[in-house]
Structures are given as C-alpha cells and as structure tokens.
Design a protein around this motif. Structure first.
Motif, PDB file in Angstrom:
ATOM      1  N   VAL A 108     -76.805  36.759  80.720  1.00 53.36           N
ATOM      2  CA  VAL A 108     -76.523  36.000  79.759  1.00 53.36           C
ATOM      3  C   VAL A 108     -77.444  36.685  78.369  1.00 53.36           C
ATOM      4  N   PRO A 109     -77.133  37.119  77.480  1.00 53.37           N
ATOM      5  CA  PRO A 109     -77.930  37.538  76.403  1.00 53.37           C
ATOM      6  C   PRO A 109     -77.960  36.067  75.497  1.00 53.37           C
ATOM      7  N   VAL A 110     -79.252  35.583  75.083  1.00 51.12           N
ATOM      8  CA  VAL A 110     -79.275  34.667  74.312  1.00 51.12           C
ATOM      9  C   VAL A 110     -80.151  35.055  73.104  1.00 51.12           C
ATOM     10  N   LYS A 111     -79.891  34.774  71.871  1.00 50.06           N
ATOM     11  CA  LYS A 111     -80.064  35.015  70.765  1.00 50.06           C
ATOM     12  C   LYS A 111     -80.964  33.879  70.100  1.00 50.06           C
ATOM     13  N   ARG A 112     -82.198  33.869  69.602  1.00 49.49           N
ATOM     14  CA  ARG A 112     -82.980  32.909  68.697  1.00 49.49           C
ATOM     15  C   ARG A 112     -82.637  33.166  67.161  1.00 49.49           C
TER      16      ARG A 112
ATOM     17  N   MET B  20     -81.579  28.075  69.959  1.00 54.56           N
ATOM     18  CA  MET B  20     -80.913  29.237  70.748  1.00 54.56           C
ATOM     19  C   MET B  20     -79.376  29.262  70.109  1.00 54.56           C
ATOM     20  N   ASN B  21     -79.000  30.435  69.848  1.00 55.32           N
ATOM     21  CA  ASN B  21     -77.493  30.376  69.090  1.00 55.32           C
ATOM     22  C   ASN B  21     -76.330  29.526  69.875  1.00 55.32           C
ATOM     23  N   PRO B  22     -75.897  28.537  69.174  1.00 55.75           N
ATOM     24  CA  PRO B  22     -75.060  27.663  70.081  1.00 55.75           C
ATOM     25  C   PRO B  22     -73.944  28.268  70.968  1.00 55.75           C
ATOM     26  N   PHE B  23     -73.335  29.520  70.556  1.00 53.67           N
ATOM     27  CA  PHE B  23     -72.422  30.095  71.618  1.00 53.67           C
ATOM     28  C   PHE B  23     -73.070  30.540  72.622  1.00 53.67           C
ATOM     29  N   ASP B  24     -74.349  30.971  72.660  1.00 53.37           N
ATOM     30  CA  ASP B  24     -75.006  31.281  73.810  1.00 53.37           C
ATOM     31  C   ASP B  24     -75.361  30.356  74.718  1.00 53.37           C
ATOM     32  N   GLU B  25     -75.563  28.921  74.229  1.00 51.24           N
ATOM     33  CA  GLU B  25     -75.718  27.975  74.942  1.00 51.24           C
ATOM     34  C   GLU B  25     -74.496  27.674  76.033  1.00 51.24           C
TER      35      GLU B  25
ATOM     36  N   SER C 146     -83.202  38.100  76.115  1.00 49.70           N
ATOM     37  CA  SER C 146     -82.986  38.074  74.725  1.00 49.70           C
ATOM     38  C   SER C 146     -84.114  39.121  74.040  1.00 49.70           C
ATOM     39  N   ILE C 147     -83.799  39.585  72.830  1.00 49.86           N
ATOM     40  CA  ILE C 147     -84.287  40.846  72.309  1.00 49.86           C
ATOM     41  C   ILE C 147     -84.593  40.536  70.864  1.00 49.86           C
ATOM     42  N   GLY C 148     -85.795  40.621  70.689  1.00 46.97           N
ATOM     43  CA  GLY C 148     -86.391  40.095  69.552  1.00 46.97           C
ATOM     44  C   GLY C 148     -87.822  40.003  69.531  1.00 46.97           C
TER      45      GLY C 148
ATOM     46  N   LEU D 128     -72.029  37.274  80.309  1.00 44.67           N
ATOM     47  CA  LEU D 128     -71.328  36.237  79.364  1.00 44.67           C
ATOM     48  C   LEU D 128     -72.229  36.213  77.896  1.00 44.67           C
ATOM     49  N   VAL D 129     -71.440  36.640  76.899  1.00 44.69           N
ATOM     50  CA  VAL D 129     -72.034  36.860  75.708  1.00 44.69           C
ATOM     51  C   VAL D 129     -71.427  35.775  74.629  1.00 44.69           C
ATOM     52  N   GLY D 130     -72.326  35.346  73.573  1.00 48.84           N
ATOM     53  CA  GLY D 130     -71.815  34.448  72.693  1.00 48.84           C
ATOM     54  C   GLY D 130     -70.693  35.087  71.861  1.00 48.84           C
ATOM     55  N   LYS D 131     -69.530  34.390  71.325  1.00 48.96           N
ATOM     56  CA  LYS D 131     -68.671  35.058  70.527  1.00 48.96           C
ATOM     57  C   LYS D 131     -69.426  35.705  69.207  1.00 48.96           C
ATOM     58  N   GLN D 132     -70.478  34.900  68.718  1.00 48.65           N
ATOM     59  CA  GLN D 132     -70.952  35.399  67.216  1.00 48.65           C
ATOM     60  C   GLN D 132     -72.356  34.507  67.326  1.00 48.65           C
ATOM     61  N   ALA D 133     -73.239  35.577  66.631  1.00 45.98           N
ATOM     62  CA  ALA D 133     -74.416  34.738  66.223  1.00 45.98           C
ATOM     63  C   ALA D 133     -74.265  34.108  64.876  1.00 45.98           C
ATOM     64  N   ILE D 134     -74.734  32.985  64.799  1.00 45.23           N
ATOM     65  CA  ILE D 134     -74.359  32.111  63.543  1.00 45.23           C
ATOM     66  C   ILE D 134     -75.449  32.692  62.395  1.00 45.23           C
ATOM     67  N   ASP D 135     -76.381  33.486  62.625  1.00 37.14           N
ATOM     68  CA  ASP D 135     -77.091  34.181  61.552  1.00 37.14           C
ATOM     69  C   ASP D 135     -76.471  35.260  61.067  1.00 37.14           C
ATOM     70  N   ASP D 136     -76.251  36.297  61.729  1.00 30.07           N
ATOM     71  CA  ASP D 136     -75.794  37.378  61.117  1.00 30.07           C
ATOM     72  C   ASP D 136     -74.130  37.596  60.924  1.00 30.07           C
ATOM     73  N   ASP D 137     -73.465  36.405  61.620  1.00 27.25           N
ATOM     74  CA  ASP D 137     -72.230  36.366  61.941  1.00 27.25           C
ATOM     75  C   ASP D 137     -71.522  37.611  62.150  1.00 27.25           C
ATOM     76  N   CYS D 138     -71.994  38.355  62.749  1.00 28.08           N
ATOM     77  CA  CYS D 138     -71.283  39.683  63.133  1.00 28.08           C
ATOM     78  C   CYS D 138     -70.285  39.682  64.139  1.00 28.08           C
ATOM     79  N   ASN D 139     -70.258  38.891  65.114  1.00 24.86           N
ATOM     80  CA  ASN D 139     -69.130  38.969  66.127  1.00 24.86           C
ATOM     81  C   ASN D 139     -68.857  40.362  66.594  1.00 24.86           C
ATOM     82  N   GLN D 140     -69.814  41.213  67.038  1.00 20.60           N
ATOM     83  CA  GLN D 140     -69.798  42.455  67.441  1.00 20.60           C
ATOM     84  C   GLN D 140     -70.380  42.767  68.918  1.00 20.60           C
ATOM     85  N   THR D 141     -71.480  42.102  69.361  1.00 21.35           N
ATOM     86  CA  THR D 141     -72.027  42.840  70.342  1.00 21.35           C
ATOM     87  C   THR D 141     -71.423  42.916  71.723  1.00 21.35           C
ATOM     88  N   GLY D 142     -70.930  41.735  72.017  1.00 22.43           N
ATOM     89  CA  GLY D 142     -70.112  41.943  73.407  1.00 22.43           C
ATOM     90  C   GLY D 142     -69.034  42.911  73.459  1.00 22.43           C
TER      91      GLY D 142
END
Ligand SMILES: Cc1cc2nc3c(=O)[nH]c(=O)nc-3n(C[C@H](O)[C@H](O)[C@H](O)COP(=O)(O)OP(=O)(O)OC[C@H]3O[C@@H](n4cnc5c(N)ncnc54)[C@H](O)[C@@H]3O)c2cc1C
Ligand SMILES: Nc1ncnc2c1ncn2[C@@H]1O[C@H](COP(=O)(O)O)[C@@H](O)[C@H]1O
Lengths: 309, 249
Positions: free
Chosen positions: B5-9, B35-40, B62-64, B114-128
């Motif tokens: 599970v990748p989790v983004k800060r 934690m990015n809400p989708f990652d929770e 987590s990467i960062g 299991l990846v979040g659909k979108q990170a709420i900072d960059d709003d990219c929706n790409q990583t998965g």
C-alpha cells in the motif's frame, strides 16, 4: 505537429467534453485526429467527423477495444503515438483510466486536467482542489494530456472529416468487462447542462431529491450532489460534484443543503451564477454564492418550485 | 499474498493552502500534514483482506522526505505489518513514484497493490495506472467494491455514467475510491505498538531509477477569488433576481 484525441462517448452519444478537448487542441495548433473506440454502430465516429477543425477520424473497430479496457487501449494508443506530438483526452473516467497507462508505456509524465494552453509545451492546471494554479512546462517528446472540459469552449460541429477504420488491436488478456449499472435520466448530462441543482446532506434522504428533480424538470437542469449525499446513499456516485467527482461550470448552479467544503467548491466554483439555499447563515457556501437564501430548504425548495410556475 | 500500500504524505485536507509569495509553490512550512485520505481507504481495505484471511502481510510504502516515515507509522498504527520508506524530494512526480514502486514490487513480490485514486495535493490521478503499465499488470481503477477469488478479482468501478464491473487478473493494481470503505482510527495501544514495527529506509538513488522531473513548474498562483454576492430575503426575490438581474432562467 499533429494531435490525437481519444473521444469520449456514452450510449452511442459523443460526450460533449470531446468538443472542449478539440478546442484545447486547436489552441495548441496542428492537424487534429480523433480516435473513436467501442462504437459498433459507427454513430460516434460520424458525430466526431462533424467537429470543425478535425482532419481525420480513426474508428477502431477491433472487439478487444469494445469496452475501452485500459490494458487493451493503452497499447493501441502507444502504437499510434509516433505520429503525434500530443495525445489528449477529456479528463473523464475513461481518460483518467487510460491516459496515465499510456504515458508510462511511452515513458512520459502526463499533464492532468489542464485548464489553459499557454503554448505547445506549457499548460496550466489546478492543484490542491483548485486552491492553486500551476503552470508547467513539459520536456517530454510526446505530451500526454487530459483536459478539463469546463475550461474550454465547445468546438463547433460544422466539419466533415474523413473516417478511416483501424482494426489492429490485441486483447492483453488481463481483464474482462462484465457489466455496467448506469444511472439513466431524461435530464441533461451533468457536466454540460446549462443549469445544475445539487443537494447535500441537508436533503436528509434520497426521496427528498424528488423536490430537486421537479425543479430540474422545470428548468431543463441536471441534478448533482455533494459527496456527503452520495456517501449517505441518497443518490448514485455519478451525481458527485467536486475535487474527486465531476467538475461543472453551468450558467446557474443551485446548491441546496450543501455547506461548501473546498472539495465541493473545487467542482463548481467556476459556474457563472451560484445560488445557495442553506439554513446556516455562516455556511461557507455563501462566500461564493451570488445569491444566498438563508432558509430551511424544506420551506424554500417547494416554494421555489411554485414560483417557477 | 502480500499487499503493498503506497501512502503519500500530503497537506491535511482541512487546511486552506496558501501559495508562496514567490509563486514557486504552496506553503508547506508549519502546515498540518496527514496521510492522503484515499490512502487511508487503501490501508483499511488491506486490513480487511487480512482479517478475511486473503492477505498475509501488509507493507506500507512512502516516497518522499524523512518526515514521510510518520505517514508510514500511521499506516502501521492502523494495522499494517511493516513499512518501507524511500527517501526522495517532496515534489517527486507520479511517473518517478511509479518507477520506484515498481522496484519495490520486484523486491517484495506482492499479489496486490492498493493505491489511492488520487493524491489531494497534486490531483494527478496517475500513479496506480502508471505502475500497472510498468509492470504489465491489470488495473482496476476508482474502485468501490473488491472481491478477490484466487487468480481473479472482481472490481466495481465508479465511472461517469454510474458503476462498471470488471474482472481483473491477479496480481493487480487497484486504485481505491471514496465509497470502498470507511477507514478505522488507530487506537492508542496500536499507535504504541506501531513504534516497534519494522520500518526500512532506503534512498531513491540506490534503486537505479531515474527520478528527474519531466515537468518544470514555471509558476504557482492563486486562482481568482469569487466575490461574495448578496443575500436575498425570500424565494420571490431570488426568482426575480435570477430572471431580471442574472437572466439565467
Ligand atoms: C479526499 C476527499 C475528497 C472529497 N471529495 C469531495 C467531492 O468531490 N465533492 C464533495 O462534495 N465533497 C467532497 N469531499 C467531502 C467534503 O469535504 C465535505 O465533507 C462534503 O462536501 C460535505 O457535504 P455537504 O455539504 O452535503 O454536507 P455538510 O457539510 O454536512 O453540510 C450540510 C449543510 O446542509 C445544511 N442544512 C442541513 N439541514 C438543512 C435544512 N433543513 N435546510 C437548509 N440547509 C440545511 C447545513 O447547514 C449544512 O451547511 C471530499 C473529502 C475528502 C476528504
Ligand atoms: N510519494 C508517494 N509515496 C507513496 N505513494 C504515493 C506517492 N505519490 C503517489 N502515491 C500513491 O499514488 C496515489 C495517486 O497519486 P497521484 O497519482 O499523485 O494522484 C496516491 O493516493 C498514493 O497511493
């Protein structure tokens, strides 16, 4: 420069955001080609060919593409990529699903959800739920881009492009489409409707959305919702307006029983006129509303319906 | 099966972000991070799979910057078994994240990411989706229902027109949407226990992945603010304003 656009469509109808994406492509400049997949009747390809400024429509007929599965569609796009400087799609669920997969196959960084074209390499896009706008420049040779429909005018449907069929595609054998449960409605589609009326947690239950539907029918409006209303099961997921739902920018947006969280505002604050009906005069939605009515919605909404005659 | 599970800060979703005066980005100093809400939601789903006997081990990645270890600890406190931190710049792009995650997948060999659909900072929706492409795996995106049966999984996807059911082949990438579940809170004893769970840290540059950005940020600015309008006294006034002043009905 040549630009390829993946068309979006539903139920044999070209999705209006394809027209907005063509406008964005025109601002970049170059020959514009459209790709239509999953269109057995050929109706969508015909509609695509009538968009002004389009040189050619590629109609991919292979069965493996019928359900737009990303695992099959991304390799097809990759096989076409050499001929294009930009590959674009509306930032709808199809584009969001397929385009990042394509970008990784091409080893490029996708530019998501652009709202402005500065030039062929530079684009503006919202970040942090639209609380900041970022202008980026891409160094990748092929630009993979998704486009926010509401940020661009719809291209006119006054063209007559040639339609070429394309049969090459392979089934990657990784996924199988089973079925869809689509909400059907006689009302206009949410992201292109001229008027949207949305309900939030204040609606209390799904049956009360009938009050909004009556008004929608009088005004030719679409019905939307906040996340809280969807999570509570009042309405289906495809009603959700916001940062992680649909983005709308109608002439008139009416928010009923919605507090106005930033995640909701992200999906509607570019509407021309905003009306808020909320019983809490401190609700943040009033900070963006052109006309605010502090009232219990169960009084105001039936009265509004009557006033509209 | 292991689940990764990748989790983004990210900046906490309740915080009103401020753009820096020099337009280089948004202000991160002294801002509440979470934690990015989708990652929770992704962590919660992994826990439920484990509780149902369908997963053996849950690994949070987590990467960062170093502070991302706090986000991993949050995942461990929720119930993940161990963590992997990959030291990298704060604003690393999804393509680079996907490449680093691929390297972790190759090391760990999970049956599901299991990846979040979108990170709420960059709003990219790409990583998965990118990770699925790099691995040649199937992808179930924007998922609000997940049923795993051995070699296959059936996912319910939230799409523009409603819901779509697809069958995907395992191993797979699943990106989670809001309605998949409601994440649990970490209890105090579990927060204490999480401090002792293994957390391995490595450097992005050691993984042999090119993480150089492809996009240059030229400028980050505030959007135009919308002026607040007027309050109307009653429905009659509202309707007349909409007809005569705004001319929208
Ligand atoms: C990762 C993430 C993504 C999100 N994405 C979205 C998104 O895409 N879209 C979205 O909308 N939200 C999204 N949210 C949720 C958002 O933060 C808010 O929780 C949500 O928008 C609140 O919905 P609401 O305004 O309907 O409910 P509430 O905030 O509970 O507001 C209800 C309002 O109704 C009013 N009210 C109650 N009863 C009446 C009555 N009888 N008459 C008049 N008014 C009444 C109350 O005064 C209140 O202002 C997201 C959150 C997260 C964490
Ligand atoms: N730096 C990161 N570390 C861990 N996971 C990440 C990181 N960036 C993105 N992700 C994962 O990818 C998802 C989508 O992010 P994005 O593509 O940036 O919208 C997030 O919800 C995370 O699950």
């Amino acid at each position: 420069m040549s630009i390829l656009i993946l068309c979006d469509h539903e139920n044999g109808q070209l999705h209006s955001t394809t027209l907005n994406t063509v406008s964005a492509a025109k601002q970049i400049g170059g020959n514009i080609h459209l790709l239509v997949v999953g269109d057995p009747s050929g109706k969508v390809a015909k509609a695509a060919a009538s968009i002004g400024g389009v040189e050619k429509v590629l109609a991919a007929t292979n069965k493996a593409l019928e359900n737009k599965l990303a695992e099959n569609l991304a390799p097809l796009l990759k096989s076409l990529a050499a001929g294009y400087s930009h590959i674009m799609a509306p930032a709808n669920t199809t584009g969001k699903n397929v385009m990042p997969r394509l970008a990784a196959l091409l080893d490029v960084m996708q530019i998501s959800d652009i709202i402005k074209v500065i030039d062929a390499d530079k684009f503006q896009r919202p970040i942090y739920a639209g609380n900041a706008l970022s202008t980026v420049s891409s160094s990748d040779t092929t630009k993979v881009i998704t486009v926010r429909g509401t940020a661009f005018e719809a291209a006119e449907e006054n063209g007559s492009a040639a339609i070429e069929t394309l049969d090459s595609a392979e089934d990657a054998g990784l996924s199988i489409y089973m079925k869809s449960e689509l909400s059907s409605s006689e009302r206009p589609e949410l992201t292109s409707a001229p008027i949207v009326i949305s309900g939030g947690r204040g609606m209390q239950d799904g049956a009360n959305f009938a009050m909004l539907e009556k008004i929608a029918d009088k005004l030719g409006a679409a019905v939307g919702a906040s996340r809280a209303a969807v999570d509570a099961g009042f309405v289906p997921n495809d009603y959700q307006v916001g940062q992680t739902g649909k983005v709308v920018a109608p002439d008139l947006y009416v928010a009923v029983g919605i507090s106005g969280a930033i995640q909701h505002l992200a999906g509607m604050k570019d509407s021309k006129v905003i009306v808020a009906i909320n019983k809490d005069e401190e609700a943040p939605i009033f900070q963006v509303a052109d006309y605010g009515l502090v009232s219990d919605l169960f009084d105001a909404v039936p009265e509004l319906e009557k006033e509209l005659g | 099966m292991k689940v990764l599970v990748p989790v983004k800060r990210v900046i906490d979703y309740n915080v009103k972000v401020r753009v820096k005066a020099d337009q280089s980005g948004v202000e991160l100093a002294n801002v509440k991070m979470a934690m990015n809400p989708f990652d929770e939601i992704a962590v919660e789903q992994a826990l439920r799979l484990k509780e149902a006997g369908k997963a053996e081990e849950i690994i949070a990645v987590s990467i960062g910057p170093t502070q991302n270890q706090e986000t991993i600890r949050t995942a461990l406190a929720m119930g993940a078994d161990r963590g992997i931190h990959i030291e990298a710049p704060q604003d690393i792009e999804p393509l680079a994240v996907a490449k680093l995650l691929k390297a972790v997948v190759v090391q760990e060999n999970p049956g599901l990411v299991l990846v979040g659909k979108q990170a709420i900072d960059d709003d990219c929706n790409q990583t998965g989706q990118m990770l699925a492409a790099l691995l040649g795996w199937s992808q179930g995106t924007f998922v609000s229902g997940l049923e795993i049966t051995g070699e296959k999984a059936i996912v319910i996807r939230e799409v523009d027109g409603g819901l779509e059911h697809i069958e995907i082949t395992m191993p797979a990438i699943v990106t989670v949407d809001l309605r998949l579940n409601e994440p649990r809170y970490a209890s105090l004893p579990n927060i204490m226990k999480a401090k002792k769970k293994p957390l391995d840290s490595q450097n992005a540059t050691d993984l042999g992945v090119d993480i150089a950005p492809r996009l240059t940020i030229l400028k980050v600015e505030e959007p135009e603010t919308r002026a607040a309008g007027v309050k109307v006294a009653n429905v009659k006034e509202l309707v007349s304003k909409l007809k005569d002043e705004a001319k929208v009905i």
